[in-house]
Design a protein around this motif. Structure first.
Motif, mmCIF file in Angstrom:
data_model
loop_
_atom_site.group_PDB
_atom_site.id
_atom_site.type_symbol
_atom_site.label_atom_id
_atom_site.label_comp_id
_atom_site.label_asym_id
_atom_site.label_seq_id
_atom_site.Cartn_x
_atom_site.Cartn_y
_atom_site.Cartn_z
ATOM 1 N N LEU A 1 44.575 31.878 24.734
ATOM 2 C CA LEU A 1 45.124 32.989 25.506
ATOM 3 C C LEU A 1 45.572 32.521 26.890
ATOM 4 O O LEU A 1 46.583 32.996 27.413
ATOM 5 C CB LEU A 1 44.107 34.119 25.618
ATOM 6 N N GLY A 2 44.821 31.598 27.471
ATOM 7 C CA GLY A 2 45.224 31.030 28.758
ATOM 8 C C GLY A 2 46.550 30.307 28.662
ATOM 9 O O GLY A 2 47.405 30.428 29.541
ATOM 10 N N ARG A 3 46.753 29.576 27.570
ATOM 11 C CA ARG A 3 48.033 28.894 27.361
ATOM 12 C C ARG A 3 49.150 29.896 27.151
ATOM 13 O O ARG A 3 50.294 29.669 27.556
ATOM 14 C CB ARG A 3 47.952 27.972 26.148
ATOM 15 N N ALA A 4 48.830 31.017 26.514
ATOM 16 C CA ALA A 4 49.846 32.024 26.208
ATOM 17 C C ALA A 4 50.364 32.738 27.461
ATOM 18 O O ALA A 4 51.521 33.141 27.500
ATOM 19 C CB ALA A 4 49.297 33.047 25.227
ATOM 20 N N ILE A 5 49.513 32.873 28.477
ATOM 21 C CA ILE A 5 49.958 33.611 29.666
ATOM 22 C C ILE A 5 50.675 32.728 30.672
ATOM 23 O O ILE A 5 51.284 33.245 31.608
ATOM 24 C CB ILE A 5 48.795 34.361 30.356
ATOM 25 N N VAL B 1 40.249 34.972 30.798
ATOM 26 C CA VAL B 1 41.618 34.586 30.432
ATOM 27 C C VAL B 1 42.390 34.135 31.674
ATOM 28 O O VAL B 1 43.157 33.161 31.632
ATOM 29 C CB VAL B 1 42.342 35.739 29.698
ATOM 30 N N ILE B 2 42.179 34.811 32.799
ATOM 31 C CA ILE B 2 42.847 34.413 34.047
ATOM 32 C C ILE B 2 42.408 33.013 34.470
ATOM 33 O O ILE B 2 43.238 32.183 34.858
ATOM 34 C CB ILE B 2 42.585 35.453 35.151
ATOM 35 N N PHE B 3 41.107 32.745 34.385
ATOM 36 C CA PHE B 3 40.620 31.403 34.720
ATOM 37 C C PHE B 3 41.190 30.360 33.756
ATOM 38 O O PHE B 3 41.533 29.246 34.169
ATOM 39 C CB PHE B 3 39.092 31.341 34.714
ATOM 40 N N ALA B 4 41.307 30.705 32.478
ATOM 41 C CA ALA B 4 41.881 29.768 31.506
ATOM 42 C C ALA B 4 43.346 29.501 31.825
ATOM 43 O O ALA B 4 43.806 28.357 31.750
ATOM 44 C CB ALA B 4 41.741 30.328 30.093
ATOM 45 N N GLY B 5 44.083 30.545 32.194
ATOM 46 C CA GLY B 5 45.481 30.356 32.585
ATOM 47 C C GLY B 5 45.605 29.455 33.791
ATOM 48 O O GLY B 5 46.471 28.582 33.852
#
Length: 90
Positions: A19-23, A70-74
């Motif tokens: 999800l991080g890659r997707a955003i 998800v924000i941290f992953a992005g």
């Protein structure tokens, strides 16, 4: 840590990392392993911040905690992609 905890961390790491890659727009030259590791670190960081602001333990699904993860992953994907592009350009 038991094997079920390790498997759970890998599965959630893959989901959060994906999800991080997707955003984050653009191509990312990152392996699946790096994506999972970014997701695991982001999940831990997001949970820590959610606990600090008091939204980690709510009834039902913890949407705020999930959004933070998800924000941290992005951010992690963006940071690592930028570092990798800079190192290959030199």
């Amino acid at each position: 840590m038991e094997i079920t905890g390790l498997i759970t961390a890998i599965v959630f790491g893959a989901i959060i990392g994906g999800l991080g890659r997707a955003i984050v727009p653009g191509r990312h030259n990152m392996s699946l392993l790096v994506t999972i590791l970014v997701g695991i670190v982001a999940a831990v960081a997001g949970t820590g911040v959610a606990e600090l602001i008091g939204v980690a333990d709510t009834s039902g699904i913890d949407w705020t905690e999930f959004a933070l993860q998800v924000i941290f992953a992005g951010g992690g994907v963006s940071l690592l992609s930028g570092l990798r592009q800079r190192s290959t350009a030199e």
